[in-house]
Design an enzyme around this catalytic site. Structure first.
Site, PDB file in Angstrom:
ATOM      1  N   THR A  49     -15.177  -3.074  -6.702  1.00  0.00           N
ATOM      2  CA  THR A  49     -15.146  -3.140  -5.237  1.00  0.00           C
ATOM      3  C   THR A  49     -16.558  -3.063  -4.662  1.00  0.00           C
ATOM      4  OG1 THR A  49     -13.029  -1.990  -5.343  1.00  0.00           O
ATOM      5  CG2 THR A  49     -14.060  -2.187  -3.174  1.00  0.00           C
TER       6      THR A  49
ATOM      7  N   LYS B 127       0.870  -1.197   0.000  1.00  0.00           N
ATOM      8  CA  LYS B 127       0.000   0.000   0.000  1.00  0.00           C
ATOM      9  C   LYS B 127       0.892   1.226   0.000  1.00  0.00           C
ATOM     10  CE  LYS B 127      -4.451   0.925   0.238  1.00  0.00           C
ATOM     11  NZ  LYS B 127      -5.594   0.075  -0.141  1.00  0.00           N
TER      12      LYS B 127
ATOM     13  N   GLY C 126      -5.643   2.559  -7.239  1.00  0.00           N
ATOM     14  CA  GLY C 126      -6.282   3.670  -6.535  1.00  0.00           C
ATOM     15  C   GLY C 126      -6.741   3.296  -5.141  1.00  0.00           C
ATOM     16  N   ASP C 127      -7.124   4.284  -4.388  1.00  0.00           N
ATOM     17  CA  ASP C 127      -7.748   4.137  -3.068  1.00  0.00           C
ATOM     18  C   ASP C 127      -8.358   5.511  -2.767  1.00  0.00           C
ATOM     19  OD1 ASP C 127      -7.809   2.063  -0.666  1.00  0.00           O
ATOM     20  OD2 ASP C 127      -7.424   3.999   0.266  1.00  0.00           O
TER      21      ASP C 127
END
Ligand code: NDP
Ligand code: 2IT
Length: 455
Positions: free
Chosen positions: A213, A130, A169-170
Site C-alpha cells: 500500500t 469492508k 487488514g486495515d
C-alpha cells in the site's frame, strides 16, 4: 423505456441523505463519486434506466453481530462487529477489517463503497467489502487481542470464503490479528483456504503485501510527477500516520531520493528536519509493531526531532509532497490551504478519504497534483488479489516478480485515471485524478451489472 424522468444529482443526493441518516462519512463518499458519475452518465441513458449508481450505493448486505470476550481481569466485554458486502459484480467481496473505537456502520459503508471502485481500478476480479469492530487494540495484551479475534471470527466465518468474501487488514488489524483470525477460521471449518489476505509468509501470505500500500502510493505519486516531467528525487515530503501504510510510504520516498520530514499518530506528530532515514523508519516499525509504543517516543531517541502533541497534524510543515496515511478526514480545508501556501505540488493519499470535500476543492482550484485514496492506495488490495491467485494455484512468486507486478498495476491505474480524468484543453491539460478514478472504477462494475439484468 422507464416511465419516470431520470433524477438529477441533487435529487439523487437528497435520497442518499434521507435513506442514510446520521451516516456522514458514507454520504461524503457517495457525494464525491456521484458528482463525477452524473456528468459521465449525462448521455448514457442505460446506466440511469438500470439505476446502476443507486444500486452500487446500497450495500448488497450488512451483517452486524455481537462480539463477547473476556479481558485479562475476567471482565466480560461486549463489542459490535460488522461486515459490509457492498458489491460483488466483478468478483468476490474483498476489503479489509478495521479494529478501532471509531468504527461504526457509516465508516464501514463508506469504506466498502470506496473499495468497490478501488478494486475495479486494479483490473483484478474483486468486488468491494469492508468489516470491523469498535474494539480498541491499544493497551490490550496479546492474549486479549487473541480472544477478541477468535470471538470475532466465530461469527464472521459463516459469511466469508475464498469464492465469496476475502477480508484483509486495515487500521488496527495487522499480521498478529490476521494470524489469530485465520487460525480460528481454520479451526472452525477444518479447511486451509485463502480466506484472508495479509497472511504471514509461513502460512500462505504473499511477499510484498506488507509493503504494497505504502510503496504503491509512492509509485502513483511518481507516475503523476513523471506525467508533468518531474521526479521524487530531492523533494521533501510530509507524511501522517506511523502504521503499515505510513512507514512503507516513507521507506519508498527515501529509496527514491526524497526526504521525509514528519510522521504522526492520533496524539500528535514528530518533525525531523534532518529527515527520517531508513534506520529511523526501522526504529518506528519496531516501535509500532513490536513495542506497540507512541510516536512521541521518537524524540527521546532522535534528538533532531520535535514533538507536537494535542492531536496536532503535520500539514503546516512546508514540503513539496504530502502523503496522508492515517485516517479519514484528517486533512481539512485549512490544512489544504496551508499545504498549497507552502508550495506543496503533489498529494498522494495512502489512507482512505483522508481529505475532506472542501480540502479536495482547494487542491483542484490550485491545480496541484492530487491522487485520491481509491487510486493511490490500491496497491495493497492489488497485491491481496495476487495473494488470492497464489493461494488458489498453490504457488508463491518471488519478491522481485511481485515488485514488478505492483509497479505495473500502479502504472495501469494511473493510465486509467489519465484516460478518464484528463480535462485536455478545457482545463489547461490538468488531470482530475478523482474524476478519472471514479469513472474508470464505475464503468467496469456498471457494465458487469448491466450484463446481469435486474438482480
Ligand atoms: P495502522 O493501524 O497500521 O496505522 C494507522 C495509523 O494511523 C496509526 O499511526 C494511527 O495512530 C493513525 N490513526 C488511526 N486512527 C487515527 C485517527 N482517528 N486520528 C489520527 N491518526 C489515526 O493502519 P494502516 O497503516 O494499515 O492504515 C492507515 C490508512 O490506510 C487507513 O485509512 C486505511 O484504511 C488505509 N489503507 C490501508 C491499507 C492496508 O493495506 N493496510 C490499504 C489501503 C488503505 P494511533 O496509533 O494513534 O491509532
Ligand atoms: O483499504 C484497503 O484497500 C485495505 N485495507 C486493503 C484491503 C485488502 O483486501 O487487501
Amino acid at each position: 423505456m422507464a416511465v419516470t424522468d431520470h433524477v438529477d444529482l441533487n435529487q439523487f443526493m437528497e435520497g442518499v441523505k434521507k435513506r442514510n441518516p446520521h451516516q456522514p462519512e458514507f454520504v461524503q463518499a457517495v457525494q464525491e463519486v456521484a458528482q463525477d458519475i452524473f456528468e459521465f452518465m449525462e448521455d448514457k441513458v442505460r446506466y440511469h434506466e438500470a439505476q446502476i449508481l443507486r444500486r452500487i450505493a446500497e450495500p448488497d448486505r450488512i451483517v452486524s453481530f455481537r462480539v463477547c470476550w473476556e479481558d485479562d481481569n475476567h471482565n466480560i466485554r461486549v463489542q459490535r462487529g460488522w461486515r459490509v458486502q457492498n458489491n460483488n459484480a466483478i468478483g468476490p467481496y474483498k476489503g479489509g477489517i478495521r479494529f478501532h473505537p471509531s468504527v461504526n456502520e457509516s465508516v464501514l459503508k463508506f469504506l466498502a463503497f470506496e473499495q468497490t471502485f478501488k478494486n475495479s481500478l486494479t483490473g483484478l476480479p474483486m468486488g468491494g467489502g469492508k468489516g470491523g469492530a469498535n474494539f480498541n487494540p491499544k493497551g490490550k495484551s496479546d492474549a486479549e487481542v487473541m480472544r477478541f479475534c477468535q470471538s470475532f471470527m466465530t461469527e464472521l466465518y459463516r459469511h466469508i470464503g475464498p469464492e465469496t468474501d476475502v477480508p484483509a487488514g486495515d487500521i488496527g488489524v495487522g499480521g498478529r490479528e490476521i494470524g489469530y483470525m485465520f487460525g480460528q477460521y481454520k479451526r472452525i471449518t477444518g479447511r486451509w483456504e485463502g480466506v484472508l489476505t495479509g497472511k504471514a509468509l509461513e502460512y500462505g501470505g504473499s511477499k510484498m503485501r506488507p509493503e504494497a500500500t505504502g510503496y504503491g502510493a509512492v509509485y502513483f505519486l511518481r507516475n503523476m510527477l513523471k506525467h508533468r516531467g518531474e521526479d521524487i528525487d530531492g523533494q521533501t515530503a510530509v507524511i501522517s500516520g506511523s502504521g503499515n501504510v505510513a512507514t512503507h510510504a516513507a521507506e519508498k520516498i527515501v529509496q527514491m531520493g526524497g526526504k521525509v520530514l514528519t510522521l504522526s499518530d492520533s496524539d500528535g506528530f514528530i518533525h525531523d528536519p534532518d529527515g527520517i532515514d531508513q534506520n529511523k523508519i526501522d526504529w518506528v516499525k519496531d516501535l509500532k509493531n513490536v513495542r506497540r509504543g507512541r510516536i512521541s517516543e521518537y524524540c527521546d531517541h532522535f534528538t533532531s526531532a520535535t514533538y507536537h502533541g494535542n492531536g496536532a497534524r503535520p500539514w503546516n510543515v512546508a514540503a513539496d509532497l504530502a502523503l496522508p496515511c492515517a485516517t479519514q478526514n484528517e486533512l481539512d480545508e485549512d490544512d489544504a490551504k496551508a499545504l498549497v501556501a507552502n508550495g506543496c505540488k503533489a498529494v498522494s493519499e495512502g489512507a482512505n478519504m483522508p481529505t475532506t470535500l472542501a480540502g479536495v476543492k482547494v487542491f483542484h482550484d490550485a491545480k496541484i497534483l492530487y491522487a485520491p485514496g481509491k487510486a493511490a492506495n490500491a496497491g495493497g488490495v492489488a497485491v491481496s488479489g495476487l495473494e488470492m491467485s497464489q493461494n488458489s494455484e498453490r504457488i508463491s512468486w518471488n519478491h522481485e516478480r511481485l515488485g514488478e507486478m505492483l509497479t505495473e498495476l500502479m502504472e495501469g491505474i494511473h493510465e486509467k485515471c489519465v484516460e478518464y480524468g484528463d480535462e485536455g484543453a478545457k482545463n489547461g491539460g490538468y488531470v482530475d485524478y478523482v474524476k478519472g478514478a471514479n469513472i474508470a472504477g464505475f464503468k467496469k462494475v456498471a457494465d458487469a451489472m448491466l450484463a446481469f439484468g435486474v438482480v
